[in-house]
Design a protein around this motif. Sequence first.
Motif, PDB file in Angstrom:
ATOM      1  N   GLU A   1     -10.740   4.494  10.058  1.00 39.08           N
ATOM      2  CA  GLU A   1     -10.064   4.774   9.033  1.00 39.08           C
ATOM      3  C   GLU A   1      -8.841   3.803   9.163  1.00 39.08           C
ATOM      4  O   GLU A   1      -8.364   3.316   7.995  1.00 39.08           O
TER       5      GLU A   1
ATOM      6  N   GLY B   1      -6.990   1.455   6.273  1.00 45.59           N
ATOM      7  CA  GLY B   1      -5.582   1.520   6.214  1.00 45.59           C
ATOM      8  C   GLY B   1      -4.907   0.155   6.190  1.00 45.59           C
ATOM      9  O   GLY B   1      -3.936  -0.265   5.333  1.00 45.59           O
TER      10      GLY B   1
ATOM     11  N   GLU C   1     -11.421   9.504   1.061  1.00 44.96           N
ATOM     12  CA  GLU C   1     -10.298  10.158   0.744  1.00 44.96           C
ATOM     13  C   GLU C   1      -9.371  10.248   2.026  1.00 44.96           C
ATOM     14  O   GLU C   1      -8.265  10.270   1.851  1.00 44.96           O
ATOM     15  N   LYS C   2      -9.787  10.421   2.964  1.00 39.58           N
ATOM     16  CA  LYS C   2      -9.165  10.383   4.462  1.00 39.58           C
ATOM     17  C   LYS C   2      -8.651   8.977   4.774  1.00 39.58           C
ATOM     18  O   LYS C   2      -7.680   8.886   5.241  1.00 39.58           O
TER      19      LYS C   2
ATOM     20  N   ILE D   1      -7.936   6.303   2.962  1.00 45.54           N
ATOM     21  CA  ILE D   1      -7.033   5.658   2.395  1.00 45.54           C
ATOM     22  C   ILE D   1      -5.541   6.324   2.736  1.00 45.54           C
ATOM     23  O   ILE D   1      -4.704   5.580   2.601  1.00 45.54           O
ATOM     24  N   ASP D   2      -5.542   7.313   3.111  1.00 46.44           N
ATOM     25  CA  ASP D   2      -4.310   7.866   3.274  1.00 46.44           C
ATOM     26  C   ASP D   2      -3.753   7.458   4.777  1.00 46.44           C
ATOM     27  O   ASP D   2      -2.593   7.819   5.098  1.00 46.44           O
TER      28      ASP D   2
ATOM     29  N   PRO E   1       2.328   3.922   0.125  1.00 44.33           N
ATOM     30  CA  PRO E   1       1.757   5.099  -0.608  1.00 44.33           C
ATOM     31  C   PRO E   1       0.592   4.948  -1.507  1.00 44.33           C
ATOM     32  O   PRO E   1       0.556   3.915  -2.103  1.00 44.33           O
ATOM     33  N   ILE E   2      -0.252   5.876  -1.633  1.00 51.87           N
ATOM     34  CA  ILE E   2      -1.406   5.664  -2.500  1.00 51.87           C
ATOM     35  C   ILE E   2      -1.476   6.475  -3.548  1.00 51.87           C
ATOM     36  O   ILE E   2      -0.745   7.481  -3.801  1.00 51.87           O
TER      37      ILE E   2
ATOM     38  N   ARG F   1      -3.851   7.874  -6.548  1.00 52.80           N
ATOM     39  CA  ARG F   1      -5.260   7.646  -7.161  1.00 52.80           C
ATOM     40  C   ARG F   1      -5.394   7.773  -8.468  1.00 52.80           C
ATOM     41  O   ARG F   1      -5.051   8.660  -9.398  1.00 52.80           O
TER      42      ARG F   1
END
Length: 408
Positions: free
Chosen positions: A58, A62, A99-100, A102-103, A108-109, A111
């Motif tokens: 992840e 990121g 989903e996990k 990108i956070d 800040p994301i 969608r």
Amino acid sequence: MKKLLIATLIAAATFGAQASIETKDWHDKATTEAKQFAQENIVLDFFASPAEFGWTSERMLGNYIDLAHSRGVTGSSITIGTPSESTWDLYMTALNKYEKGIDVATTPIIRVRNVEDFQRAHDEGAYAVMWNNQSTMMLEGDASRVKTLHQQGIRSMQLVYNGKELTGSGVIAMLNGQDSGITQFGKEVIDEMVEHGITVDFSHNSSLLINSTLDYMDQKHPNVPVIVSHSPLASTYGCENNETLKQTAERMEKLGLKEGDEDHRLAACYRLVSDEDAQRIAERGGVVSVTFTEWMMDGQWKSDITPKDAAMMVDGAVKVLGVDHVGIATDDMQTVEQVVAFASKYKDSYADNGYMLNAFDKGATGCAELAKHIAALTDELRKMGYSDSDLEKIYGKNLMRVYAQTWK
């Protein structure tokens, strides 16, 4: 707001050098004006890194997003579903991983659910994530699942990837003489996509599938534009892209070329789109987004694609389609080492007589990460005579126009 976050994000993005490691970084060679242009305008990318192969943690994903955002990339269309997500459960697993992932980014994301989200991301200093599928295998023959895909954030989708699916045939199937047009199930999927607002994407689709689908859409959905989310035009390299492996072998023999000769080809440059197909897409208001991955450059495989090379791909498409119908899409896999592993595991999806692996052997090892190219690409396109208005269209506005027409 975007500029206020840049200083913070540059520090956070220094680890991004570990992502897309094969790509040479051209950012420092660009002019200040070009860097500023990328920061001040909407720049949309496309990348296709499977959770299992393209990025292996992840943090890697990121870091990739942070570096992209710090250099002016507003957001990306990101592929979740490929033939490796061949069931609904596998697709859901991949979606949850992304989903996990990108956070983890410092950025800040947002969608993406509507076209306005791209502008909102730009204004708020966020990164826009738009989900894409390059396959329909996860539907498992159930077209009603398209509605759920839309609810989950899928906003563009291909009928097939490379091989043969329930909807029709991709370019690898075409290479191997298993070509077919759109099926009845494919028509049902198209109807669902149009109804629920998912843009039809023809990347990796065979010419027969593209044209049979457009024939169907001309009758049923005549005012709905489509896209090719990531492919250069074959005419840019003067290559054949619709030959079967047998036809390519026959052409090589006729030309007196054998393996090892500079101009010998193991297969047609199957990932590229023909002028005729691209023009038909443009005529209905669509967009072809040019990808900068090095193994797409038929016969000109090199270790580092330059911003000038990328500009030539864009210019080649504009010469054929006009500036209102061209976008950019790196199709970055982040690391080619993982691409080779992916292709080896899913051999049926890459049965191209060794064409892609041969390109890697010839030195095409970079993915042309947009963060490392966008500013220098801007300088090169300006040298070619492109105006700021032209660049705004190519970098994002053309795609946003199509999305506004196709999303609901």
